[in-house]
Design a protein around this motif. Sequence first.
Motif, PDB file in Angstrom:
ATOM      1  N   ILE A  32     -18.771   0.680  12.548  1.00  0.00           N
ATOM      2  CA  ILE A  32     -18.443   2.091  11.538  1.00  0.00           C
ATOM      3  C   ILE A  32     -17.306   1.774  11.060  1.00  0.00           C
ATOM      4  CG2 ILE A  32     -18.623   4.496  12.127  1.00  0.00           C
ATOM      5  CD1 ILE A  32     -20.660   3.918  14.420  1.00  0.00           C
ATOM      6  N   ASN A  33     -17.130   2.194   9.662  1.00  0.00           N
ATOM      7  CA  ASN A  33     -15.829   2.001   9.147  1.00  0.00           C
ATOM      8  C   ASN A  33     -15.667   3.324   8.261  1.00  0.00           C
ATOM      9  OD1 ASN A  33     -13.465   0.170   8.530  1.00  0.00           O
ATOM     10  ND2 ASN A  33     -14.168   0.470   6.364  1.00  0.00           N
ATOM     11  N   LYS A  34     -14.416   3.834   8.357  1.00  0.00           N
ATOM     12  CA  LYS A  34     -13.919   4.963   8.013  1.00  0.00           C
ATOM     13  C   LYS A  34     -15.015   6.104   7.639  1.00  0.00           C
ATOM     14  CE  LYS A  34     -10.977   4.702   4.489  1.00  0.00           C
ATOM     15  NZ  LYS A  34     -10.499   4.493   3.189  1.00  0.00           N
ATOM     16  N   VAL A  35     -15.636   6.282   8.761  1.00  0.00           N
ATOM     17  CA  VAL A  35     -16.727   7.306   8.684  1.00  0.00           C
ATOM     18  C   VAL A  35     -15.960   8.835   9.050  1.00  0.00           C
ATOM     19  CG1 VAL A  35     -18.824   8.551   9.655  1.00  0.00           C
ATOM     20  CG2 VAL A  35     -18.676   6.102   8.990  1.00  0.00           C
ATOM     21  N   HIS A  36     -16.207   9.922   8.289  1.00  0.00           N
ATOM     22  CA  HIS A  36     -15.409  11.011   8.254  1.00  0.00           C
ATOM     23  C   HIS A  36     -16.411  12.210   7.984  1.00  0.00           C
ATOM     24  CE1 HIS A  36     -14.902  10.782   4.112  1.00  0.00           C
ATOM     25  NE2 HIS A  36     -14.099   9.866   4.341  1.00  0.00           N
ATOM     26  N   GLY A  37     -16.109  13.435   8.336  1.00  0.00           N
ATOM     27  CA  GLY A  37     -16.844  14.493   7.933  1.00  0.00           C
ATOM     28  C   GLY A  37     -18.090  14.712   8.752  1.00  0.00           C
ATOM     29  N   TYR A  38     -18.564  15.885   8.716  1.00  0.00           N
ATOM     30  CA  TYR A  38     -19.666  16.350   9.461  1.00  0.00           C
ATOM     31  C   TYR A  38     -20.809  15.804   9.240  1.00  0.00           C
ATOM     32  CZ  TYR A  38     -23.350  19.518  11.080  1.00  0.00           C
ATOM     33  OH  TYR A  38     -24.354  20.061  11.768  1.00  0.00           O
ATOM     34  N   LEU A  39     -21.349  15.811   7.949  1.00  0.00           N
ATOM     35  CA  LEU A  39     -22.615  15.364   7.528  1.00  0.00           C
ATOM     36  C   LEU A  39     -22.827  13.809   7.790  1.00  0.00           C
ATOM     37  CD1 LEU A  39     -25.378  16.317   6.818  1.00  0.00           C
ATOM     38  CD2 LEU A  39     -24.217  16.723   4.547  1.00  0.00           C
ATOM     39  N   GLU A  40     -21.672  12.986   7.310  1.00  0.00           N
ATOM     40  CA  GLU A  40     -21.777  11.536   7.601  1.00  0.00           C
ATOM     41  C   GLU A  40     -21.860  11.268   8.933  1.00  0.00           C
ATOM     42  OE1 GLU A  40     -18.726  10.261   3.603  1.00  0.00           O
ATOM     43  OE2 GLU A  40     -18.240  10.063   5.702  1.00  0.00           O
ATOM     44  N   SER A  41     -20.999  11.902   9.891  1.00  0.00           N
ATOM     45  CA  SER A  41     -21.133  11.456  11.239  1.00  0.00           C
ATOM     46  C   SER A  41     -22.402  11.663  11.985  1.00  0.00           C
ATOM     47  CB  SER A  41     -19.965  12.247  12.089  1.00  0.00           C
ATOM     48  OG  SER A  41     -19.035  12.314  11.279  1.00  0.00           O
ATOM     49  N   LYS A  42     -23.023  12.727  11.391  1.00  0.00           N
ATOM     50  CA  LYS A  42     -24.584  13.199  11.847  1.00  0.00           C
ATOM     51  C   LYS A  42     -25.434  12.084  11.358  1.00  0.00           C
ATOM     52  CE  LYS A  42     -26.971  17.629  11.851  1.00  0.00           C
ATOM     53  NZ  LYS A  42     -26.611  17.859  13.290  1.00  0.00           N
ATOM     54  N   ILE A  43     -25.378  11.510  10.177  1.00  0.00           N
ATOM     55  CA  ILE A  43     -26.352  10.507   9.720  1.00  0.00           C
ATOM     56  C   ILE A  43     -25.929   9.172  10.488  1.00  0.00           C
ATOM     57  CG2 ILE A  43     -26.677   8.928   7.695  1.00  0.00           C
ATOM     58  CD1 ILE A  43     -25.751  11.485   6.105  1.00  0.00           C
ATOM     59  N   VAL A  44     -24.660   8.905  10.777  1.00  0.00           N
ATOM     60  CA  VAL A  44     -24.455   7.703  11.502  1.00  0.00           C
ATOM     61  C   VAL A  44     -25.057   8.185  12.751  1.00  0.00           C
ATOM     62  CG1 VAL A  44     -22.507   6.433  12.844  1.00  0.00           C
ATOM     63  CG2 VAL A  44     -22.548   7.042  10.180  1.00  0.00           C
ATOM     64  N   TYR A  45     -25.014   9.144  13.592  1.00  0.00           N
ATOM     65  CA  TYR A  45     -25.120   9.430  15.013  1.00  0.00           C
ATOM     66  C   TYR A  45     -26.859   9.220  14.926  1.00  0.00           C
ATOM     67  CZ  TYR A  45     -26.340  11.814  19.320  1.00  0.00           C
ATOM     68  OH  TYR A  45     -26.740  11.986  20.657  1.00  0.00           O
ATOM     69  N   TYR A  46     -27.442   9.649  13.891  1.00  0.00           N
ATOM     70  CA  TYR A  46     -29.015   9.636  13.960  1.00  0.00           C
ATOM     71  C   TYR A  46     -29.563   8.285  14.065  1.00  0.00           C
ATOM     72  CZ  TYR A  46     -33.655  10.186  12.126  1.00  0.00           C
ATOM     73  OH  TYR A  46     -35.211  10.224  11.799  1.00  0.00           O
ATOM     74  N   LEU A  47     -28.817   7.515  12.914  1.00  0.00           N
ATOM     75  CA  LEU A  47     -28.769   6.034  12.831  1.00  0.00           C
ATOM     76  C   LEU A  47     -28.790   5.214  14.230  1.00  0.00           C
ATOM     77  CD1 LEU A  47     -27.689   5.052   9.281  1.00  0.00           C
ATOM     78  CD2 LEU A  47     -30.128   5.381   9.947  1.00  0.00           C
ATOM     79  N   MET A  48     -27.973   5.690  15.229  1.00  0.00           N
ATOM     80  CA  MET A  48     -27.718   4.896  16.358  1.00  0.00           C
ATOM     81  C   MET A  48     -28.761   5.350  17.461  1.00  0.00           C
ATOM     82  SD  MET A  48     -23.672   5.166  16.153  1.00  0.00           S
ATOM     83  CE  MET A  48     -23.164   4.032  17.602  1.00  0.00           C
ATOM     84  N   ASN A  49     -29.875   6.207  17.001  1.00  0.00           N
ATOM     85  CA  ASN A  49     -30.714   6.678  17.797  1.00  0.00           C
ATOM     86  C   ASN A  49     -32.005   5.873  17.832  1.00  0.00           C
ATOM     87  OD1 ASN A  49     -29.670   8.767  20.018  1.00  0.00           O
ATOM     88  ND2 ASN A  49     -28.622   9.318  18.120  1.00  0.00           N
ATOM     89  N   LEU A  50     -32.087   5.313  16.497  1.00  0.00           N
ATOM     90  CA  LEU A  50     -33.310   4.687  15.947  1.00  0.00           C
ATOM     91  C   LEU A  50     -33.655   3.386  16.638  1.00  0.00           C
ATOM     92  CD1 LEU A  50     -33.419   5.531  12.158  1.00  0.00           C
ATOM     93  CD2 LEU A  50     -34.219   6.893  14.142  1.00  0.00           C
ATOM     94  N   HIS A  51     -34.886   3.211  16.739  1.00  0.00           N
ATOM     95  CA  HIS A  51     -35.573   1.666  17.453  1.00  0.00           C
ATOM     96  C   HIS A  51     -36.877   1.478  16.818  1.00  0.00           C
ATOM     97  CE1 HIS A  51     -38.544   3.238  20.213  1.00  0.00           C
ATOM     98  NE2 HIS A  51     -37.473   3.986  20.783  1.00  0.00           N
ATOM     99  N   VAL A  52     -37.312   0.241  16.545  1.00  0.00           N
ATOM    100  CA  VAL A  52     -38.548   0.212  16.123  1.00  0.00           C
ATOM    101  C   VAL A  52     -39.664  -0.595  17.173  1.00  0.00           C
ATOM    102  CG1 VAL A  52     -37.868  -0.610  13.950  1.00  0.00           C
ATOM    103  CG2 VAL A  52     -37.670  -2.081  15.457  1.00  0.00           C
ATOM    104  N   ARG A  53     -39.133  -0.175  18.555  1.00  0.00           N
ATOM    105  CA  ARG A  53     -40.126  -0.675  19.675  1.00  0.00           C
ATOM    106  C   ARG A  53     -41.382   0.050  19.676  1.00  0.00           C
ATOM    107  NH1 ARG A  53     -35.296  -0.026  21.803  1.00  0.00           N
ATOM    108  NH2 ARG A  53     -35.695   1.809  22.846  1.00  0.00           N
ATOM    109  N   PRO A  54     -42.603  -0.209  19.933  1.00  0.00           N
ATOM    110  CA  PRO A  54     -43.763   0.390  19.790  1.00  0.00           C
ATOM    111  C   PRO A  54     -43.829   1.597  20.533  1.00  0.00           C
ATOM    112  CG  PRO A  54     -44.278  -1.691  20.817  1.00  0.00           C
ATOM    113  CD  PRO A  54     -42.736  -1.589  20.460  1.00  0.00           C
TER     114      PRO A  54
END
Length: 419
Positions: A193-215
């Motif tokens: 993660i590089n130079k992420v700032h602000g409420y909405l960008e952090s929310k998007i990054v946090y969401y992506l860190m919770n995803l997985h593709v396991r069945p």
Amino acid sequence: MATRQDIRIACVMVGLPARGKTYISTKIRRYLTWLGIKTQVFNVGGYRQRLAGLNKPHTFFDANNSDAMNQRKEAAEAAMKDMIQWFEKEKGTVAIYDATNGTRERRAWLRQELAAHDIEVLFIESLCDDEKVILANIRDVKLSSPDYEGINPDDAAKDFMERIEHYKEFYETLTEDDYTYIKLIDVGKQYVINKVHGYLESKIVYYLMNLHVRPKRIWFSRHGESQFNLEDKIGGDADLSPRGQMYADALPELIEKHLGDRPLTVWTSSMKRTIQTARHLQYPKKHWKALDELNTGVCDGMTYQEIEEQYPEDFARRDEDKFNYRYRGGESYRDLVLRLEPVIMELERHENILIIAHQATIRCMYAYFMNLEHDELPYARIPLHTVIELVPRAYGCEEKFYKVNIEAVDTYRPKVPPR
Ligand SMILES: O=c1[nH]cnc2c1c(-c1ccc(Br)cc1)cn2-c1ccccc1
Ligand SMILES: O=P(O)(O)OC[C@H]1O[C@](O)(CO)[C@@H](O)[C@@H]1O
């Protein structure tokens, strides 16, 4: 200082073909739209298909093919133009520019154009060398794309792998450390993660860190029929009716039939009727206050008829805009969506899970997975004594309804046509 409603973000995808860029784009869009943030995907591949046609052989993607390169650049420019127009005309908040964007030159052009329109850029690169995941991607989403209609799947997969080789020749991974970006490496094995700032960008990054593709499979069930359901009363913390208890008795067999002996987590609300419904289930359980039913404030314990008599103007207003209507001293469906966001985030992290909750709270979670609009969400059909099974697929969810053969009242109230 731009206040939140003025903030405009373009998520610019970066990655070779078959790295899940469109998968990530559609998930971000569905998540933010569900939360009420105006979000739209601009898929450059779609623009190329409309401009240059379908069924392009892999040679079309050879960077030495100057004619094709011009058409591809034209598609990128058309998508960029539409994206900027969307921000301005539709007052959008988050746009997702879904393309390979695999060169420093292309990324610099994008960033410059967007900065000129006061649009922040968050680059999202997906790096994946896991052959299994890539082949699953090609099988799941590429072979069904219009580009390969009517072509033998093995030939199509081979052609697609050659298309990827053409891209690899010129692909430059993100190293522009003055850019704001997140690198997703091997589907969540590692994040940079590089130079992420602000409420909405952090929310998007946090969401992506919770995803997985396991069945995984997600089951939803309301509590069994309650005493309040029998009396057509809303809210409360009533016990199950005799028929509701029969449903609780029948639930374990239904779940075992579809789950086998695979692990399962069971979540209930903190209300008696859901905890009683889960009583015979032999799995780890968690009780969430966040799953409690819509708070109906002063109308708690009333019947709809009593509400119509006592608060006629509220009763009429609720059906005019059921998603935004807030009960006096209570909640609206919009409030419920925000209350349920932490549950959705935990759901994305989990694998097989059964949620025993309520008509309104399940409607909100069902809408997230099934991509329902806010105005249709409060009218989703979630009947009593029914288990809903959702299986996430590439860009959507497969759903099945298992009705248990035990009678229950029907609590569904269709939209009343405006008088
Ligand atoms: O990194 C990938 N490489 C190849 N394929 C991929 C991914 C991801 C992915 C990437 C990052 C995150 Br955070 C979550 C999922 C999803 N998919 C995918 C697989 C099958 C169908 C549709 C999409
Ligand atoms: O939004 P609707 O259609 O009134 O449904 C929500 C209602 O459903 C119930 O769970 C059962 O009637 C009530 O407790 C709740 O107020």
